[in-house]
Design a protein around this motif. Structure first.
Motif, PDB file in Angstrom:
ATOM      1  N   HIS A 276      26.805  33.385  38.309  1.00 44.96           N
ATOM      2  CA  HIS A 276      26.797  34.459  39.646  1.00 44.96           C
ATOM      3  C   HIS A 276      27.777  33.620  40.369  1.00 44.96           C
ATOM      4  O   HIS A 276      27.370  32.779  41.315  1.00 44.96           O
ATOM      5  CB  HIS A 276      25.244  34.418  40.192  1.00 44.96           C
ATOM      6  CG  HIS A 276      24.668  35.515  39.585  1.00 44.96           C
ATOM      7  ND1 HIS A 276      24.802  36.663  40.134  1.00 44.96           N
ATOM      8  CD2 HIS A 276      23.965  35.731  38.383  1.00 44.96           C
ATOM      9  CE1 HIS A 276      23.877  37.572  39.534  1.00 44.96           C
ATOM     10  NE2 HIS A 276      23.418  37.135  38.537  1.00 44.96           N
ATOM     11  N   THR A 277      28.957  33.662  40.222  1.00 41.74           N
ATOM     12  CA  THR A 277      30.013  33.269  41.288  1.00 41.74           C
ATOM     13  C   THR A 277      31.073  34.469  41.582  1.00 41.74           C
ATOM     14  O   THR A 277      31.094  35.374  40.780  1.00 41.74           O
ATOM     15  CB  THR A 277      30.882  32.086  40.549  1.00 41.74           C
ATOM     16  OG1 THR A 277      31.889  31.866  41.663  1.00 41.74           O
ATOM     17  CG2 THR A 277      31.805  32.620  39.377  1.00 41.74           C
ATOM     18  N   GLY A 278      31.288  34.544  42.781  1.00 39.57           N
ATOM     19  CA  GLY A 278      32.243  35.346  43.241  1.00 39.57           C
ATOM     20  C   GLY A 278      31.485  36.687  43.645  1.00 39.57           C
ATOM     21  O   GLY A 278      30.356  36.721  43.718  1.00 39.57           O
ATOM     22  N   THR A 279      32.382  37.607  43.564  1.00 41.79           N
ATOM     23  CA  THR A 279      31.865  39.087  43.798  1.00 41.79           C
ATOM     24  C   THR A 279      31.909  39.933  42.768  1.00 41.79           C
ATOM     25  O   THR A 279      33.103  40.018  41.974  1.00 41.79           O
ATOM     26  CB  THR A 279      32.505  39.743  45.091  1.00 41.79           C
ATOM     27  OG1 THR A 279      32.509  39.005  46.220  1.00 41.79           O
ATOM     28  CG2 THR A 279      32.045  41.105  45.391  1.00 41.79           C
ATOM     29  N   PHE A 280      30.790  40.648  42.314  1.00 40.59           N
ATOM     30  CA  PHE A 280      30.602  41.472  41.294  1.00 40.59           C
ATOM     31  C   PHE A 280      30.686  43.003  41.616  1.00 40.59           C
ATOM     32  O   PHE A 280      29.807  43.176  42.169  1.00 40.59           O
ATOM     33  CB  PHE A 280      29.485  41.120  40.284  1.00 40.59           C
ATOM     34  CG  PHE A 280      29.366  41.875  39.071  1.00 40.59           C
ATOM     35  CD1 PHE A 280      30.586  41.865  38.021  1.00 40.59           C
ATOM     36  CD2 PHE A 280      28.367  42.818  38.886  1.00 40.59           C
ATOM     37  CE1 PHE A 280      30.133  42.650  36.870  1.00 40.59           C
ATOM     38  CE2 PHE A 280      28.000  43.665  37.595  1.00 40.59           C
ATOM     39  CZ  PHE A 280      29.087  43.588  36.580  1.00 40.59           C
ATOM     40  N   PHE A 281      31.715  43.565  41.008  1.00 38.92           N
ATOM     41  CA  PHE A 281      31.688  45.132  41.308  1.00 38.92           C
ATOM     42  C   PHE A 281      31.363  46.004  40.052  1.00 38.92           C
ATOM     43  O   PHE A 281      31.937  45.943  39.120  1.00 38.92           O
ATOM     44  CB  PHE A 281      33.337  45.537  41.571  1.00 38.92           C
ATOM     45  CG  PHE A 281      33.946  44.856  42.922  1.00 38.92           C
ATOM     46  CD1 PHE A 281      33.999  45.731  43.962  1.00 38.92           C
ATOM     47  CD2 PHE A 281      34.220  43.650  43.037  1.00 38.92           C
ATOM     48  CE1 PHE A 281      34.680  45.100  45.240  1.00 38.92           C
ATOM     49  CE2 PHE A 281      35.062  42.925  44.075  1.00 38.92           C
ATOM     50  CZ  PHE A 281      34.895  43.743  45.199  1.00 38.92           C
ATOM     51  N   HIS A 282      30.355  46.728  40.296  1.00 37.65           N
ATOM     52  CA  HIS A 282      29.664  47.387  39.335  1.00 37.65           C
ATOM     53  C   HIS A 282      30.254  48.585  39.036  1.00 37.65           C
ATOM     54  O   HIS A 282      31.214  48.941  39.785  1.00 37.65           O
ATOM     55  CB  HIS A 282      28.268  47.991  39.406  1.00 37.65           C
ATOM     56  CG  HIS A 282      27.157  46.736  39.647  1.00 37.65           C
ATOM     57  ND1 HIS A 282      26.389  46.630  38.755  1.00 37.65           N
ATOM     58  CD2 HIS A 282      26.937  46.046  40.660  1.00 37.65           C
ATOM     59  CE1 HIS A 282      25.579  45.310  39.005  1.00 37.65           C
ATOM     60  NE2 HIS A 282      25.944  45.156  40.372  1.00 37.65           N
ATOM     61  N   ARG A 283      30.541  49.006  37.630  1.00 41.32           N
ATOM     62  CA  ARG A 283      31.229  50.255  37.257  1.00 41.32           C
ATOM     63  C   ARG A 283      30.712  51.543  38.141  1.00 41.32           C
ATOM     64  O   ARG A 283      29.409  51.470  38.191  1.00 41.32           O
ATOM     65  CB  ARG A 283      31.392  50.640  35.901  1.00 41.32           C
ATOM     66  CG  ARG A 283      30.161  50.808  35.059  1.00 41.32           C
ATOM     67  CD  ARG A 283      30.125  50.737  33.841  1.00 41.32           C
ATOM     68  NE  ARG A 283      30.199  49.495  33.038  1.00 41.32           N
ATOM     69  CZ  ARG A 283      30.577  49.267  31.741  1.00 41.32           C
ATOM     70  NH1 ARG A 283      30.985  50.205  31.194  1.00 41.32           N
ATOM     71  NH2 ARG A 283      30.588  48.127  31.410  1.00 41.32           N
ATOM     72  N   THR A 284      31.601  52.249  38.561  1.00 42.92           N
ATOM     73  CA  THR A 284      31.182  53.708  39.270  1.00 42.92           C
ATOM     74  C   THR A 284      31.522  54.947  38.486  1.00 42.92           C
ATOM     75  O   THR A 284      31.084  55.746  38.795  1.00 42.92           O
ATOM     76  CB  THR A 284      31.811  53.694  40.802  1.00 42.92           C
ATOM     77  OG1 THR A 284      33.213  53.685  40.461  1.00 42.92           O
ATOM     78  CG2 THR A 284      31.338  52.329  41.451  1.00 42.92           C
ATOM     79  N   GLY A 285      32.310  54.667  37.524  1.00 45.39           N
ATOM     80  CA  GLY A 285      32.903  56.004  36.757  1.00 45.39           C
ATOM     81  C   GLY A 285      32.629  55.610  35.291  1.00 45.39           C
ATOM     82  O   GLY A 285      32.152  54.676  34.709  1.00 45.39           O
ATOM     83  N   ARG A 286      33.031  56.660  34.757  1.00 45.39           N
ATOM     84  CA  ARG A 286      33.026  56.682  33.049  1.00 45.39           C
ATOM     85  C   ARG A 286      34.584  56.117  32.384  1.00 45.39           C
ATOM     86  O   ARG A 286      35.306  56.622  33.069  1.00 45.39           O
ATOM     87  CB  ARG A 286      32.428  57.883  32.513  1.00 45.39           C
ATOM     88  CG  ARG A 286      31.103  58.318  33.078  1.00 45.39           C
ATOM     89  CD  ARG A 286      30.885  59.751  32.467  1.00 45.39           C
ATOM     90  NE  ARG A 286      30.932  59.842  30.843  1.00 45.39           N
ATOM     91  CZ  ARG A 286      30.720  60.722  30.331  1.00 45.39           C
ATOM     92  NH1 ARG A 286      30.291  61.921  31.081  1.00 45.39           N
ATOM     93  NH2 ARG A 286      30.723  60.637  29.244  1.00 45.39           N
ATOM     94  N   ARG A 287      34.418  55.666  31.290  1.00 46.24           N
ATOM     95  CA  ARG A 287      35.636  55.260  30.667  1.00 46.24           C
ATOM     96  C   ARG A 287      36.382  56.503  30.101  1.00 46.24           C
ATOM     97  O   ARG A 287      35.834  57.410  29.650  1.00 46.24           O
ATOM     98  CB  ARG A 287      35.394  54.156  29.485  1.00 46.24           C
ATOM     99  CG  ARG A 287      36.446  53.707  28.904  1.00 46.24           C
ATOM    100  CD  ARG A 287      36.284  52.866  27.635  1.00 46.24           C
ATOM    101  NE  ARG A 287      35.301  51.771  27.934  1.00 46.24           N
ATOM    102  CZ  ARG A 287      35.652  50.581  28.494  1.00 46.24           C
ATOM    103  NH1 ARG A 287      36.975  50.440  28.507  1.00 46.24           N
ATOM    104  NH2 ARG A 287      34.740  49.598  28.731  1.00 46.24           N
ATOM    105  N   SER A 288      37.753  56.581  30.561  1.00 40.15           N
ATOM    106  CA  SER A 288      38.301  57.718  30.005  1.00 40.15           C
ATOM    107  C   SER A 288      39.460  57.208  29.010  1.00 40.15           C
ATOM    108  O   SER A 288      39.892  55.963  29.182  1.00 40.15           O
ATOM    109  CB  SER A 288      39.129  58.031  31.210  1.00 40.15           C
ATOM    110  OG  SER A 288      40.044  59.253  30.840  1.00 40.15           O
ATOM    111  N   ALA A 289      39.688  57.902  27.973  1.00 40.94           N
ATOM    112  CA  ALA A 289      40.846  57.333  26.865  1.00 40.94           C
ATOM    113  C   ALA A 289      42.369  57.900  27.330  1.00 40.94           C
ATOM    114  O   ALA A 289      43.053  57.627  26.421  1.00 40.94           O
ATOM    115  CB  ALA A 289      40.582  57.878  25.767  1.00 40.94           C
TER     116      ALA A 289
END
Length: 395
Positions: A276-289
């Motif tokens: 737990h260092t820094g800032t963690f940005f959670h994913r907000t969208g889905r992976r696209s190919a």
């Protein structure tokens, strides 16, 4: 916003197999320009030990030659070429004009890669240089080639070092900053994680130099940043990015399904281990190919097409191709294959796409059906002006 226990582990980060790491100029060079060998070696020590998996840095790899001993792969997006070229050319600061920036990049890029090559060689690891412009990644054939090159380097056990091709890039085909480039590379290589390394240990709710500000531990979406003052410039004066570009890069990556850790280069090891260092940005969208993320965020429009109301609805709501009948006006000097902006009748951008005709051809197509055009001008004109596969709707 409170900082969590540093001994805890972010499972999603620790489990990431393919990781894109971006490091800024200020973490690799002196303020006066020129590479800081100790800083480069310190970063390489961390990355090599992550790849080795045992923390001993013995250069071990999987039996099939892929990735690290623990199955991890790293793509490094490294700034520093222009900064590294300043001192050798007798420049005391980053030049403002493009020609001298390109000259500095030409000298500095070789020095940068040579330093990385020597440093990774201490661990028995090979590196491969990959220089990109937006043209290399928004056009379909170039995008596929970039993907194949990066995948093959990783498959052969080499660590790709990516940078913008500053030596030849013009203002029209530049990414603008390597934070955004890193977010797009993370999408390109289907990364599990993006780590942005800076001279600040995370995102703060104000100027980190001001007493009373605190580091933001996690960001789950844009609303978490409501009311947060984000500075616009870095500290060193040798790079182009600041906290604004890093937050924007995090937005691009997380919307494409790639979580992000933002921290300082000195805490890279902890970040890559999931601590737990820094800032963690959670994913907000889905992976696209597909490559449309590049088209939306990396391409600079060379012109614009104004659409009538019916065409706007067809493109935006039904996600159809743009036909000549829906065009009301054209501007710019683009050629076939260039990115163009699609606007509504009020001039608002609604989409971006790769155009199939030169700008000088468009006026004779405006408002006409493809059938009539084919009958009058030939079968080459019985097609879309922008195909839906080459088109992205803007938010």
């Amino acid at each position: 916003m409170a900082e969590q226990d540093g001994s805890a582990v972010r499972d999603e980060v620790a489990a990431a197999s393919r990781i894109v790491v971006k490091v800024g100029s200020s973490s690799l060079t002196t303020a006066a320009g020129g590479l800081d060998a100790d800083r480069v070696d310190a970063l390489v020590d961390v990355l090599a030990k992550v790849l080795d998996g045992d923390g001993k840095g013995d250069g071990g790899r999987d039996g099939d030659g892929k990735g690290g001993a623990n199955g991890k792969e790293i793509v490094l997006v490294s700034s520093g070429a222009i900064a590294a070229g300043l001192a050798p050319l007798g420049l005391d600061r980053r030049p403002r004009d493009l020609a001298r920036q390109q000259a500095a990049a030409s000298v500095g890029q070789g020095l940068l890669v040579a330093r990385y090559t020597a440093s990774f060689a201490r661990y028995g690891r090979r590196v491969g240089q990959v220089l990109l412009t937006t043209d290399d990644t928004s056009r379909r054939a170039h995008y596929r080639n970039a993907t194949r090159t990066l995948d093959q380097l990783l498959a052969m056990g080499a660590l790709p070092i990516v940078n913008e091709n500053d030596t030849v890039a013009t203002d029209e085909i530049r990414f603008g900053d390597n934070d955004r480039l890193a977010a797009l590379v993370a999408h390109l290589v289907r990364a599990d994680l993006l780590v942005l390394l800076s001279d600040v240990d995370g995102l703060y709710d104000g100027d980190p130099r001001t007493p009373g500000t605190s580091r933001i531990d996690e960001v789950r979406g844009p609303r978490d940043l409501d009311g947060v003052s984000i500075g616009s410039a870095g500290r060193s004066g040798v790079g182009t990015g600041g906290m604004v570009t890093k937050v924007e890069a995090a937005r691009i990556a997380t919307a494409a399904g790639v979580p992000v850790v933002l921290t300082s280069a000195s805490r890279a090891g902890d970040a890559l281990l999931g601590r737990h260092t820094g800032t963690f940005f959670h994913r907000t969208g889905r992976r696209s190919a597909n490559r449309l993320l590049w088209l939306a965020h990396a391409s600079a429009p060379r012109g614009a097409l104004t659409l009538d109301d019916g065409a706007v609805r067809a493109v935006v709501e039904r996600r159809t191709s743009l036909l000549p009948a829906g065009i009301a006006a054209v501007e710019g000097g683009f050629t076939a294959g260039d990115p163009v902006e699609l606007r509504d009748t009020e001039g608002r951008p609604v989409a971006r796409g790769l155009v199939n005709f030169d700008a000088k051809e468009i006026p004779q197509l405006i408002g006409r059906s493809t059938r009539d055009l084919a009958r009058e001008l030939g079968p080459a004109y019985e097609r879309e002006v922008v195909h839906r596969d080459d088109l992205v709707v803007l938010d």
